[in-house]
Design a protein around this motif. Structure first.
Motif, PDB file in Angstrom:
ATOM      1  N   THR A  68       0.859  -1.186   0.000  1.00  0.00           N
ATOM      2  CA  THR A  68       0.000   0.000   0.000  1.00  0.00           C
ATOM      3  C   THR A  68       0.893   1.232   0.000  1.00  0.00           C
ATOM      4  OG1 THR A  68      -1.727  -1.152   1.257  1.00  0.00           O
ATOM      5  CG2 THR A  68      -1.798   1.252   1.232  1.00  0.00           C
TER       6      THR A  68
ATOM      7  N   VAL B 198       1.024   5.257   0.154  1.00  0.00           N
ATOM      8  CA  VAL B 198       0.194   6.374   0.604  1.00  0.00           C
ATOM      9  C   VAL B 198       0.879   7.704   0.293  1.00  0.00           C
ATOM     10  CG1 VAL B 198      -0.881   7.505   2.582  1.00  0.00           C
ATOM     11  CG2 VAL B 198      -0.827   5.002   2.446  1.00  0.00           C
TER      12      VAL B 198
ATOM     13  N   THR C 231       0.100  11.839   0.911  1.00  0.00           N
ATOM     14  CA  THR C 231      -0.775  12.765   1.624  1.00  0.00           C
ATOM     15  C   THR C 231      -0.608  14.185   1.100  1.00  0.00           C
ATOM     16  OG1 THR C 231       0.873  13.187   3.352  1.00  0.00           O
ATOM     17  CG2 THR C 231      -0.656  11.357   3.715  1.00  0.00           C
TER      18      THR C 231
ATOM     19  N   LEU D 132      -2.850   4.990  -2.641  1.00  0.00           N
ATOM     20  CA  LEU D 132      -3.870   5.750  -1.933  1.00  0.00           C
ATOM     21  C   LEU D 132      -3.431   7.201  -1.793  1.00  0.00           C
ATOM     22  CD1 LEU D 132      -4.755   3.354   1.045  1.00  0.00           C
ATOM     23  CD2 LEU D 132      -6.090   3.724  -1.041  1.00  0.00           C
TER      24      LEU D 132
END
Length: 289
Positions: free
Chosen positions: A179, A181, A183, A221
């Motif tokens: 995963t 990520v 931000t 993500l």
């Protein structure tokens, strides 16, 4: 040649957690697990204890050998057949482990070995290895899971490429999904537009790594928020979190308030800290789960 997984051994339960995690990692990499205990040499006699300097040294060595024996037993229990090396050395643990890092592909410490507060503080072994060690550092918190995805934070920092190289190689080695990520924290902006721009930027950033590691299952993500809290939340279901630091000799990124500091102190799973200036090997063996 970086062909070992290194663990600094002391008398803490946290160190044994690190040994168990490292034993499984060494077996996956098909390299030896090297357990090292560094003991201080006494600088003077202790007349109030009626012990000579030589006797103090001998007792410290005996205790160190006992700790290495216990650690070796924990390693074999965690992964039978692991190739084990043990070394008792005299000196400042920071200096000893820095020297050992030159021959390691990975250094591993228990969270309780970092400092009294469990953080990366000035003078601690963890901070020394994170800043000056010649290999990535993994901080193990508690009993680590052997299932679940790996989690990596992707940004535009100088360490981003090295962090992704390490994360993809580990995911390929273990057969775990990864995963990734990213931000963002812009205020007073068109959130939908910013989110889409970040999503496209992440897809472009991951393209060469997907091509290099086609067997790795990747879940990208994009999340609005601060990196530390976001990674802590997603880390609840991860087997390993991978983050970067600013590079050799830069202390600022590892002190209070940084992502690395927060995760080293509070993450629910092991945390790998990867500096920008490290050479991360790519593993090509079939995964061993």
């Amino acid at each position: 040649m970086a062909d070992q997984v290194l663990v600094g051994v002391d008398g803490t339960a946290s160190a044994l957690d690190a040994v168990r995690w490292a034993a499984r990692e060494a077996a996956r990499r098909a390299v030896p697990l090297r357990l090292v205990h560094a003991c201080w040499a006494a600088g003077h006699d202790f007349p109030e204890l009626e012990l000579t300097d030589a006797r103090v040294r001998a007792e410290m060595r005996r205790y160190g050998a006992e700790l290495l024996g216990r650690a070796g037993e924990a390693a074999v229990e965690a992964r039978r057949g692991v190739r084990l090396e043990t070394e008792l050395r005299v000196g400042d643990p920071r200096v000893v482990l820095l020297d050992e890092c030159r021959r390691a592909g990975l250094a591993v410490l228990g969270a309780g070995q970092l400092s009294a507060a469990g953080g990366l503080l000035v003078g601690s072994i963890g901070l020394t290895l994170a800043i000056h060690g010649r290999c990535p550092l993994v901080v193990v918190r508690g009993a680590a899971a052997e299932r679940g995805p790996m989690l990596v934070g992707a940004d535009v920092s100088p360490s981003a490429a090295t962090v992704l190289a390490f994360a993809f190689a580990e995911a390929a080695l273990t057969g775990a999904p990864l995963t990734v990520v990213r931000t963002w924290e812009q205020f007073l902006a068109d959130t939908a537009t910013v989110h889409e721009e970040e999503r496209r930027a992440l897809a472009e950033q991951l393209l060469p790594w997907r091509e290099k590691f086609p067997t790795v299952e990747v879940d990208p993500l994009v999340v609005r928020g601060k990196p530390g809290p976001v990674l802590l939340e997603f880390g609840k279901h991860a087997r390993l979190i991978v983050v970067g630091s600013r590079g050799h000799g830069e202390v600022t990124g590892l002190l209070l308030g940084s992502t690395s500091q927060r995760l080293a102190r509070h993450a629910p799973c092991p945390v790998a800290i990867v500096r920008a200036d490290l050479n991360v090997p790519a593993f090509s063996r079939s995964p061993v789960v």
